[in-house]
Design an enzyme around this catalytic site. Structure first.
Site, PDB file in Angstrom:
ATOM      1  N   ASP A 268      -5.308 -97.022  40.583  1.00 20.95           N
ATOM      2  CA  ASP A 268      -4.741 -95.699  40.291  1.00 20.95           C
ATOM      3  C   ASP A 268      -3.222 -95.719  40.430  1.00 20.95           C
ATOM      4  O   ASP A 268      -2.503 -95.078  39.649  1.00 20.95           O
ATOM      5  CB  ASP A 268      -5.333 -94.649  41.231  1.00 20.95           C
ATOM      6  CG  ASP A 268      -6.807 -94.369  40.937  1.00 20.95           C
ATOM      7  OD1 ASP A 268      -7.291 -94.790  39.873  1.00 20.95           O
ATOM      8  OD2 ASP A 268      -7.463 -93.734  41.789  1.00 20.95           O
TER       9      ASP A 268
ATOM     10  N   ASP B  50      -3.364-100.996  25.738  1.00 20.44           N
ATOM     11  CA  ASP B  50      -4.387-101.347  26.721  1.00 20.44           C
ATOM     12  C   ASP B  50      -3.745-102.109  27.875  1.00 20.44           C
ATOM     13  O   ASP B  50      -2.965-103.047  27.648  1.00 20.44           O
ATOM     14  CB  ASP B  50      -5.478-102.205  26.073  1.00 20.44           C
ATOM     15  CG  ASP B  50      -6.676-102.386  26.994  1.00 20.44           C
ATOM     16  OD1 ASP B  50      -7.488-101.455  27.091  1.00 20.44           O
ATOM     17  OD2 ASP B  50      -6.773-103.465  27.614  1.00 20.44           O
TER      18      ASP B  50
ATOM     19  N   ASP C  78      -8.487 -97.975  31.007  1.00 21.86           N
ATOM     20  CA  ASP C  78      -7.128 -98.512  31.026  1.00 21.86           C
ATOM     21  C   ASP C  78      -6.493 -98.488  29.636  1.00 21.86           C
ATOM     22  O   ASP C  78      -5.583 -99.275  29.344  1.00 21.86           O
ATOM     23  CB  ASP C  78      -7.129 -99.944  31.579  1.00 21.86           C
ATOM     24  CG  ASP C  78      -8.105-100.852  30.824  1.00 21.86           C
ATOM     25  OD1 ASP C  78      -8.722-100.383  29.853  1.00 21.86           O
ATOM     26  OD2 ASP C  78      -8.252-102.028  31.215  1.00 21.86           O
TER      27      ASP C  78
ATOM     28  N   HIS D 107     -10.020 -99.396  43.723  1.00 20.89           N
ATOM     29  CA  HIS D 107      -9.604 -98.491  42.654  1.00 20.89           C
ATOM     30  C   HIS D 107      -8.380 -97.662  43.023  1.00 20.89           C
ATOM     31  O   HIS D 107      -7.664 -97.182  42.140  1.00 20.89           O
ATOM     32  CB  HIS D 107     -10.768 -97.575  42.263  1.00 20.89           C
ATOM     33  CG  HIS D 107     -11.834 -98.285  41.482  1.00 20.89           C
ATOM     34  ND1 HIS D 107     -11.749 -98.500  40.126  1.00 20.89           N
ATOM     35  CD2 HIS D 107     -13.002 -98.857  41.883  1.00 20.89           C
ATOM     36  CE1 HIS D 107     -12.818 -99.155  39.710  1.00 20.89           C
ATOM     37  NE2 HIS D 107     -13.597 -99.387  40.755  1.00 20.89           N
TER      38      HIS D 107
ATOM     39  N   ASN E  47      -8.307-103.878  40.361  1.00 20.35           N
ATOM     40  CA  ASN E  47      -9.346-103.021  40.938  1.00 20.35           C
ATOM     41  C   ASN E  47     -10.326-103.830  41.793  1.00 20.35           C
ATOM     42  O   ASN E  47     -10.726-103.409  42.888  1.00 20.35           O
ATOM     43  CB  ASN E  47     -10.110-102.293  39.833  1.00 20.35           C
ATOM     44  CG  ASN E  47      -9.346-101.119  39.266  1.00 20.35           C
ATOM     45  OD1 ASN E  47      -8.558-100.492  39.965  1.00 20.35           O
ATOM     46  ND2 ASN E  47      -9.586-100.801  38.004  1.00 20.35           N
TER      47      ASN E  47
END
Length: 233
Positions: free
Chosen positions: A124, A107, A150, A120, A115
């Site tokens: 990415d 994770d 994630d 975002h 973010n």
């Protein structure tokens, strides 16, 4: 008496002509039938070729759609569905050939603040860099997948518990060392990894649950670390 003979001869001659005509007509009939059937046969072959071409194209399209359904569109690695399919296949292989491996659920730490702070698109970028890092450190036979958001999963072959723990620590360290520049700020992410060993008696669902639970235990131990480090460049 001669007249009847001539009549009989004429009648016989006429009969021979009629018989010859019938024989000729009969002999010509197969040729006429063949000429009538030939175009129909050609049409049937063309139809078959056309249908085979359409079937091939349809099967190719089905394969493409199946591949797309199993692939994460952003990262171009297996999504949850694709990874679970690979994990199920791997365990079936292990049961048959008494092989072993490890499942690592990983994770990403601090992705939400990235973010929230930079959008975002920045997240990415982080995810793509993480996938590139993981992919460089696994073998061609191993599988890297995205379970969602994630969270990632790695299927690694022929690892014992010691090796699996060492590999998980390597993944964490490599991701911790990644750095990014967003809006003049130096940003780092991080990762927490959990392990489940795989073997002939494993079950895909239980293995994912076990690795996921181990990952949350590991994440709790890392909570003392900064949520996100932002240093002016």
């Amino acid at each position: 008496m001669k007249k009847p003979k001539r009549a009989s001869a004429a009648k016989a001659k006429k009969g021979r002509k009629t018989s010859a005509g019938r024989s000729k007509a009969v002999s010509n009939r197969p040729a006429r039938l063949a000429s009538r059937r030939a175009p129909a046969a050609d049409d049937s072959k063309a139809t078959i070729r056309n249908l085979r071409g359409k079937l091939k194209a349809a099967l190719l399209r089905v394969s493409e759609l199946e591949a797309a359904a199993d692939t994460d569109f952003l990262l171009e690695i297996p999504n949850r569905r694709g990874f679970e399919r690979e994990l199920t296949r791997a365990i079936a292989y292990m049961k048959r050939y008494r092989a072993s491996g490890a499942l690592i659920v990983l994770d990403v730490d601090r992705l939400k603040p990235i973010n929230d702070s930079y959008g975002h698109a920045a997240g990415d970028v982080v995810l793509k860099a993480i996938v590139a890092t993981l992919t460089r450190q696994v073998r061609a036979s191993d599988v890297v997948g995205r379970l969602g958001g994630d969270e990632f999963a790695l299927l690694l072959w022929n690892l014992n518990e010691t090796d699996a723990k060492a590999k998980a620590a390597t993944f964490e360290q490599a991701i911790d060392e990644l750095s990014f520049d967003f809006r003049g700020q130096h940003v780092t992410a991080g990762a927490s990894a959990g392990i489940a060993l795989l073997g002939p008696h494993s079950d895909a669902g239980r293995a994912l649950e076990e690795a996921d639970a181990a990952m949350y235990v590991r994440k709790a131990r890392r909570r003392h670390e900064p949520r996100i480090r932002l240093i002016s460049s």
